[in-house]
Scaffold this motif. Structure first.
Motif, mmCIF file in Angstrom:
data_model
loop_
_atom_site.group_PDB
_atom_site.id
_atom_site.type_symbol
_atom_site.label_atom_id
_atom_site.label_comp_id
_atom_site.label_asym_id
_atom_site.label_seq_id
_atom_site.Cartn_x
_atom_site.Cartn_y
_atom_site.Cartn_z
ATOM 1 N N THR A 94 -13.492 -7.656 25.188
ATOM 2 C CA THR A 94 -13.881 -8.451 24.425
ATOM 3 C C THR A 94 -13.546 -8.183 22.878
ATOM 4 O OG1 THR A 94 -15.670 -8.829 25.885
ATOM 5 C CG2 THR A 94 -15.680 -10.042 23.992
ATOM 6 N N ARG A 97 -9.608 -8.367 22.812
ATOM 7 C CA ARG A 97 -8.832 -9.570 22.900
ATOM 8 C C ARG A 97 -9.387 -10.306 21.765
ATOM 9 N NH1 ARG A 97 -9.464 -9.280 29.154
ATOM 10 N NH2 ARG A 97 -7.327 -7.981 29.959
ATOM 11 N N SER A 161 -10.261 -17.642 31.585
ATOM 12 C CA SER A 161 -10.784 -16.396 30.896
ATOM 13 C C SER A 161 -11.399 -16.859 29.672
ATOM 14 C CB SER A 161 -9.545 -15.405 30.836
ATOM 15 O OG SER A 161 -9.972 -14.535 29.754
ATOM 16 N N ALA A 162 -12.731 -16.497 29.539
ATOM 17 C CA ALA A 162 -13.332 -16.609 28.073
ATOM 18 C C ALA A 162 -12.687 -15.819 27.025
ATOM 19 C CB ALA A 162 -14.550 -16.654 28.247
ATOM 20 N N ARG A 383 -20.804 -1.471 35.291
ATOM 21 C CA ARG A 383 -21.589 -2.501 36.145
ATOM 22 C C ARG A 383 -21.693 -2.180 37.866
ATOM 23 N NH1 ARG A 383 -19.707 -7.130 32.745
ATOM 24 N NH2 ARG A 383 -21.394 -7.505 31.600
HETATM 25 C C1 S3P Z 1 -16.336 -12.085 28.468
HETATM 26 C C2 S3P Z 1 -15.394 -12.840 29.227
HETATM 27 C C3 S3P Z 1 -15.369 -12.279 30.809
HETATM 28 C C4 S3P Z 1 -16.236 -11.284 31.048
HETATM 29 C C5 S3P Z 1 -16.615 -10.273 29.983
HETATM 30 C C6 S3P Z 1 -17.071 -10.945 28.713
HETATM 31 C C7 S3P Z 1 -16.501 -12.704 27.298
HETATM 32 O O1 S3P Z 1 -13.886 -11.646 30.749
HETATM 33 O O2 S3P Z 1 -16.018 -10.681 32.298
HETATM 34 O O3 S3P Z 1 -17.326 -9.195 30.412
HETATM 35 O O4 S3P Z 1 -17.583 -12.500 26.421
HETATM 36 O O5 S3P Z 1 -15.913 -13.428 26.634
HETATM 37 P P1 S3P Z 1 -12.607 -12.634 31.077
HETATM 38 O O6 S3P Z 1 -12.428 -13.495 29.879
HETATM 39 O O7 S3P Z 1 -11.751 -11.658 31.282
HETATM 40 O O8 S3P Z 1 -12.995 -13.404 32.256
#
Ligand code: S3P
Length: 422
Positions: A94, A97, A161-162, A383
């Motif tokens: 997080t 990215r 993907s958030a 996890r």
């Molecule tokens: C998150 C998005 C998810 C999740 C991660 C946290 C976030 O990942 O698995 O633990 O805070 O935006 P992805 O964007 O790779 O799905």
């Protein structure tokens, strides 16, 4: 480090967990680029959130920790400055990215490094759309980000993907025109809601997000709802443990984060939301009451997977206690988490007696287990480590879980809860 998990007599109590990590990363970043002061209460202090906090400090942001709260004196949207050090995202995808999106739009260069499994996790998914916006990113040993001519895009995301969506949104805050993003399946929308809460201009509905041009944000007080992904482990434990009764206070119940709770309810779980209340537009909390229940198997796919992407390790525990065979489909993304979660979950749970078959995009989980091996390994995936601990408590048998230090990535006080709170 190994941990010997010993059986418990009761699972009973009322507990409050640390704040939600997804909210914490976003509150830090938005607080840093807002004008004025942001105060974050119930900050989780997990390792991953500290990577984001320290990166922002190195980018010139005044951040202090006082009486357990995080106080940010925001720099304003154009107030970040070049870091003299290489920024360290550690194991936090997080951090890496989201900061890549934020830094690609700045008029100074940055270098970000990362460690562990994050080094081999896919980054093209975020670099490609940022390059389409004009970003100059070189991905070698580290990530080097140079100033560039930046412009808005209209981007159709190939995967849900958030983190990727949020990186584009953060970059979009700096564009001269509106950025449009289309998601294939709607992912968690905390960035969108929090930008609005901080006074920004972002519109979104089902799968479309519009980020307004040239924004200004103002600092806010924000109390983080408790982490629903961490809560998932205690929710499954209280569900499968005989005569359990647990109340978890103040849990984040954003609809895009409660996929696992909805699935457990469909499987027969006895879970109630009490006193559901709004924190700010779009974000809700509730106290969650869980009593033991008999579960039956389920098949999960598509949007449900996105809504419980981090909860699949906890789901495996539930499925092992359910009557019948459970099936997970459309979850290929699990290959790219802190470990290859499909194969590593199968390997570890099968080692201790489960019968789980990995597939390309999921798993087939047979009910029951034949407890035979008393050690299991986390694969340095927080996890998986927590799911193994919860499984050991649920089967009321001794289990040694190896390499548990990774749990601090997301839940520093996990063992305090396991050892002292029930
Ligand atoms: C998150 C998005 C998810 C999740 C991660 C946290 C976030 O990942 O698995 O633990 O805070 O935006 P992805 O964007 O790779 O799905």
């Amino acid at each position: 480090m190994k941990k010997i998990i010993k059986p418990k007599e009761f699972i009973n109590g009322v507990i409050s967990l640390p704040g939600d990590k997804s909210l914490a990363h976003r509150a830090l970043i938005l607080g840093a680029i807002s004008s004025g002061r942001t105060k974050i209460k119930n900050f989780p202090f997990s390792k991953t959130c500290m990577y984001t906090l320290n990166c922002l400090k190195n980018l010139g942001v005044d951040i202090k920790i006082s009486s357990g709260n995080v106080i940010i004196n925001g720099k304003g949207i154009h107030g970040l400055s070049k870091s003299n050090k290489i920024l360290n995202a550690g194991t936090s995808a997080t951090t890496l990215r989201l900061l890549m999106g934020l830094l690609a739009a700045q008029n100074f260069p940055s270098k970000i490094k990362c460690t562990g499994s994050l080094k081999s996790r896919p980054m093209d998914r975020v670099i490609n759309p940022l390059r389409k916006m004009g970003a100059n990113i070189v991905h070698g040993e580290n990530f080097e980000i140079f100033p560039s001519n930046f412009s808005a895009i209209n981007y159709k995301m190939p995967i849900a993907s958030a983190q990727v969506k949020s990186a584009i949104i953060l970059a979009g805050l700096y564009c001269n025109d509106t950025v449009q993003i289309i998601e294939p399946i709607k992912s968690r929308d905390h960035t969108e809601h929090m930008i609005n809460y901080f006074g920004g201009d972002i519109k979104f509905d089902a799968n479309k997000i519009l980020v307004g041009a040239k924004q200004n944000l103002s600092g806010k007080n924000i109390e983080l709802a408790c982490d629903v992904s961490n809560a998932a482990f205690f929710i499954v434990l209280a569900t499968v443990f005989p005569k359990a009764h647990l109340i978890l206070n103040n849990i984040l119940v954003n609809p895009r984060r409660i996929g696992f709770i909805n699935v457990l309810k469909k499987m027969g779980a006895n879970i109630k939301f009490i006193n559901q209340r709004k924190i700010y537009e779009g974000e809700w909390v509730a106290d969650i009451e869980i009593k033991s229940a008999r579960l039956h198997a389920i098949e999960i796919c598509t949007q449900t997977i996105v809504d419980m992407i981090d909860e699949v390790p906890a789901f495996v525990v539930a499925a092992l206690f359910a009557d019948g065979t459970s099936i997970i489909k459309d979850a290929g993304e699990l290959h790219f988490k802190e470990s290859d979660r499909i194969n590593c979950l199968c390997e570890e749970f099968n080692r201790i007696g489960a019968k789980i078959k990995p597939t390309d995009d999921g798993m087939i989980i047979e009910s029951g287990f034949d407890y035979k091996f008393t050690s299991a390994f986390s694969h340095n995936d927080h996890r998986i480590a927590m799911a193994l601990v919860i499984f050991a408590l649920a089967i009321k048998n001794k289990l040694v879980v190896y390499d548990v230090e990774c749990i601090a990535d997301s839940f520093v006080t996990f063992f305090d809860y396991v050892e002292n709170f029930f």
